[in-house]
Design a protein around this motif. Structure first.
Motif, PDB file in Angstrom:
ATOM      1  N   ALA A  40     -30.556  11.497   9.573  1.00 32.47           N
ATOM      2  CA  ALA A  40     -30.450  10.149   8.995  1.00 32.47           C
ATOM      3  C   ALA A  40     -29.211   9.416   9.508  1.00 32.47           C
ATOM      4  O   ALA A  40     -29.242   8.202   9.697  1.00 32.47           O
ATOM      5  CB  ALA A  40     -30.414  10.236   7.470  1.00 32.47           C
ATOM      6  N   LEU A  41     -28.134  10.150   9.754  1.00 36.60           N
ATOM      7  CA  LEU A  41     -26.889   9.539  10.223  1.00 36.60           C
ATOM      8  C   LEU A  41     -26.744   9.564  11.743  1.00 36.60           C
ATOM      9  O   LEU A  41     -25.761   9.044  12.275  1.00 36.60           O
ATOM     10  CB  LEU A  41     -25.688  10.260   9.587  1.00 36.60           C
ATOM     11  N   GLU A  42     -27.702  10.136  12.421  1.00 33.18           N
ATOM     12  CA  GLU A  42     -27.591  10.379  13.867  1.00 33.18           C
ATOM     13  C   GLU A  42     -27.456   9.105  14.690  1.00 33.18           C
ATOM     14  O   GLU A  42     -26.866   9.113  15.767  1.00 33.18           O
ATOM     15  CB  GLU A  42     -28.815  11.198  14.326  1.00 33.18           C
ATOM     16  N   ASP A  43     -27.940   7.972  14.191  1.00 31.45           N
ATOM     17  CA  ASP A  43     -27.853   6.728  14.970  1.00 31.45           C
ATOM     18  C   ASP A  43     -26.438   6.151  15.015  1.00 31.45           C
ATOM     19  O   ASP A  43     -26.191   5.158  15.689  1.00 31.45           O
ATOM     20  CB  ASP A  43     -28.843   5.685  14.440  1.00 31.45           C
ATOM     21  N   GLY A  44     -25.496   6.770  14.292  1.00 35.89           N
ATOM     22  CA  GLY A  44     -24.101   6.334  14.351  1.00 35.89           C
ATOM     23  C   GLY A  44     -23.716   5.323  13.295  1.00 35.89           C
ATOM     24  O   GLY A  44     -22.538   5.017  13.124  1.00 35.89           O
ATOM     25  N   ARG A  45     -24.691   4.789  12.593  1.00 35.94           N
ATOM     26  CA  ARG A  45     -24.418   3.781  11.567  1.00 35.94           C
ATOM     27  C   ARG A  45     -23.967   4.485  10.290  1.00 35.94           C
ATOM     28  O   ARG A  45     -24.615   5.419   9.832  1.00 35.94           O
ATOM     29  CB  ARG A  45     -25.691   2.975  11.306  1.00 35.94           C
ATOM     30  N   GLY A  75     -16.501  19.610   9.319  1.00 30.74           N
ATOM     31  CA  GLY A  75     -16.111  18.681  10.377  1.00 30.74           C
ATOM     32  C   GLY A  75     -17.266  17.942  11.015  1.00 30.74           C
ATOM     33  O   GLY A  75     -17.124  17.389  12.107  1.00 30.74           O
ATOM     34  N   LEU A  76     -18.432  17.904  10.344  1.00 30.94           N
ATOM     35  CA  LEU A  76     -19.603  17.242  10.928  1.00 30.94           C
ATOM     36  C   LEU A  76     -19.750  15.792  10.477  1.00 30.94           C
ATOM     37  O   LEU A  76     -20.462  15.021  11.124  1.00 30.94           O
ATOM     38  CB  LEU A  76     -20.876  18.024  10.595  1.00 30.94           C
ATOM     39  N   LEU A  77     -19.090  15.434   9.382  1.00 34.16           N
ATOM     40  CA  LEU A  77     -19.111  14.027   8.978  1.00 34.16           C
ATOM     41  C   LEU A  77     -17.789  13.651   8.338  1.00 34.16           C
ATOM     42  O   LEU A  77     -17.011  14.510   7.937  1.00 34.16           O
ATOM     43  CB  LEU A  77     -20.297  13.697   8.067  1.00 34.16           C
ATOM     44  N   THR A  78     -17.557  12.347   8.302  1.00 29.50           N
ATOM     45  CA  THR A  78     -16.377  11.825   7.629  1.00 29.50           C
ATOM     46  C   THR A  78     -16.820  11.011   6.423  1.00 29.50           C
ATOM     47  O   THR A  78     -17.895  10.402   6.424  1.00 29.50           O
ATOM     48  CB  THR A  78     -15.533  10.928   8.549  1.00 29.50           C
ATOM     49  N   ARG A  79     -15.983  11.032   5.424  1.00 30.55           N
ATOM     50  CA  ARG A  79     -16.195  10.269   4.192  1.00 30.55           C
ATOM     51  C   ARG A  79     -15.052   9.275   4.107  1.00 30.55           C
ATOM     52  O   ARG A  79     -13.888   9.663   4.072  1.00 30.55           O
ATOM     53  CB  ARG A  79     -16.179  11.227   3.008  1.00 30.55           C
ATOM     54  N   LEU A  93     -21.193  10.417  10.895  1.00 26.68           N
ATOM     55  CA  LEU A  93     -21.051  11.666  11.639  1.00 26.68           C
ATOM     56  C   LEU A  93     -19.841  11.614  12.556  1.00 26.68           C
ATOM     57  O   LEU A  93     -19.522  10.573  13.134  1.00 26.68           O
ATOM     58  CB  LEU A  93     -22.306  11.935  12.482  1.00 26.68           C
ATOM     59  N   THR A  94     -19.194  12.756  12.696  1.00 24.01           N
ATOM     60  CA  THR A  94     -18.136  12.920  13.694  1.00 24.01           C
ATOM     61  C   THR A  94     -18.812  13.177  15.044  1.00 24.01           C
ATOM     62  O   THR A  94     -20.050  13.270  15.118  1.00 24.01           O
ATOM     63  CB  THR A  94     -17.253  14.131  13.340  1.00 24.01           C
ATOM     64  N   GLY A  95     -18.031  13.336  16.084  1.00 16.95           N
ATOM     65  CA  GLY A  95     -18.605  13.684  17.392  1.00 16.95           C
ATOM     66  C   GLY A  95     -19.397  14.982  17.326  1.00 16.95           C
ATOM     67  O   GLY A  95     -20.491  15.095  17.891  1.00 16.95           O
TER      68      GLY A  95
END
Length: 137
Positions: A40-45, A75-79, A93-95
């Motif tokens: 769901a977050l893969e598009d970078g938005r 370390g896979l996403l930031t809040r 998502l992080t890199g």
């Protein structure tokens, strides 16, 4: 049980060994809600919690919170919390998360492209399993 050459002794990992830390990563990534959050977050938005919850039909608030915390910890996403009233929180998502999300997006695409063939195989299997055994003779 001897699984062969132990790469950990040489600075590597071996996912087939019980105590390999890679197993914990695979366990996290293989979770249904983890996979869906990453895709769901893969598009970078960035997405807010309520938006993610609507997107992931069927997830409870508790499970989504646990999933997001686990992904942040690894370390896979930031809040990001914005100082507004009420506070606005976004997840992105992080890199590392983008890389995992891309891999999982390909699995999602494969699943969607092959669901009919898998359902047909399942129905065929169930039909065979429901038949009485053939008489030996």
């Amino acid at each position: 049980m001897d699984t062969g050459f132990d790469l950990r002794k040489h600075g590597g990992v071996d996912v087939f060994l019980r105590d390999c830390p890679t197993r914990a990563v695979l366990e996290l990534i293989a979770g249904k809600w983890t996979m869906l959050v990453l895709v769901a977050l893969e598009d970078g938005r960035p997405m807010r919690f309520a938006e993610l919850r609507r997107r992931l039909d069927g997830v409870t608030a508790k499970v989504l919170t646990q999933t997001l915390r686990a992904l942040e910890r690894e370390g896979l996403l930031t809040r990001t919390v914005y100082p507004t009233v009420p506070p606005r929180v976004e997840y992105r998502l992080t890199g590392l998360g983008q890389e995992a999300g891309g891999l999982l997006q390909r699995i999602t695409d494969w699943s969607q492209a092959n669901v009919a063939a898998i359902e047909a195989a399942r129905a065929e299997f169930d039909e065979r399993a429901a038949r009485p055994p053939a008489a030996a003779g």
